[in-house]
Design an enzyme around this catalytic site. Sequence first.
Site, short mmCIF file in Angstrom:
data_model
loop_
_atom_site.label_atom_id
_atom_site.label_comp_id
_atom_site.label_asym_id
_atom_site.label_seq_id
_atom_site.Cartn_x
_atom_site.Cartn_y
_atom_site.Cartn_z
N SER A 149 113.15 31.45 42.55
CA SER A 149 113.52 29.82 41.82
C SER A 149 114.71 29.34 42.49
CB SER A 149 113.49 30.30 40.32
OG SER A 149 112.86 29.02 39.77
N LYS A 204 114.36 12.60 19.31
CA LYS A 204 115.69 13.30 19.26
C LYS A 204 115.74 14.81 19.21
CE LYS A 204 120.11 13.13 19.61
NZ LYS A 204 121.03 12.66 20.89
#
Length: 343
Positions: A149, A204
């Site tokens: 990765s 949020k």
Amino acid sequence: MQEQQAVPEKSGEKASENRPSAPQARRWFTRGLVLLLVVSVLLNLGFYAWYQEYFTVGGGPTEQFETGDQFALDKIAIISISGTIMPPFTERILESIKAAHKDDRVRGILLEIDSPGGLVADSHQIYHRLVELRKTKPIVVSMKRMAASGGYYVAMAAGEEGVIFAEPTTWTGSLGVIIPRFDMSGLAEKVGVVSDPLKTGEFKDALNPFREMSQRERDIWDHILDESYQRFLNIITDNRKDLDYEQVKKLATGQIYPATDAKENGLIDEIGYQEDALARLQEITKLKKARVIRYRHPATLADILLGSAEASQVENRKQALLDSTVPRAMYFSSWLGDLPGLQ
């Protein structure tokens, strides 16, 4: 006369009572010595940290001879990327890159990688600085146990002209992006926990683990993930001359590739060890003699007292539930499980 003789006797008795006994005096003396010892140890640790910092040029890393000709003027620098790519280790890697960039005696870079990946921003920052470095100094990559990765992402800094070596037992690949998230809404319902955050916008608390994610929230995060994912694919395409975008996309399933499969699919160039990578780098730089050095970073006072920078992660676990709502995109091998500090 009798009364006059009695007064001195009482006065002597009081003086005897006020005088500390020998065992009590020894206890106070021992405590004083222990206190002085503690103060001395702390002062010496502080002086050691200041000494290390003072004798490090520009506050950067120091050089340690690794192999080769220790009297050669020309150098090959080993820049090591190990463990999870995240602060505070990112800053130390960037300091090593900067030191190699400024040193005219450094003729080539061996990028040593043993990492499962890490944060997206940190991986790209290291990649970007290495790309600037390779404009003047060639980079050869030596993959150790793992370069997956984000670990593979930074390896792309070697460029089309660079060479990537992987050991026979190296695991690489795991191309993709992940934002870890826990859905504990079922558990919350069972124990009677209701999530009711006070917020200023609809999204949020999009990663709130105590409720299910809405489709609108999922669409937003899919877009964010895809942006990082496409960057990853394009960086591989730009730096692997035998792979085009569609070939890279087929390989970017998140799976791990052993060294033989990675070579067959064009993700690496050679199967070999660090000495093989060094030999190739010496050929590229056309150096007959070279001093191979490794960058080391002075231990800070916090490192000494805590034993390691990772020691503070024990305290961070107490914030796991709160941190789980904070988005952290990562080029990371999720099959390893969640590491401390990477909720």
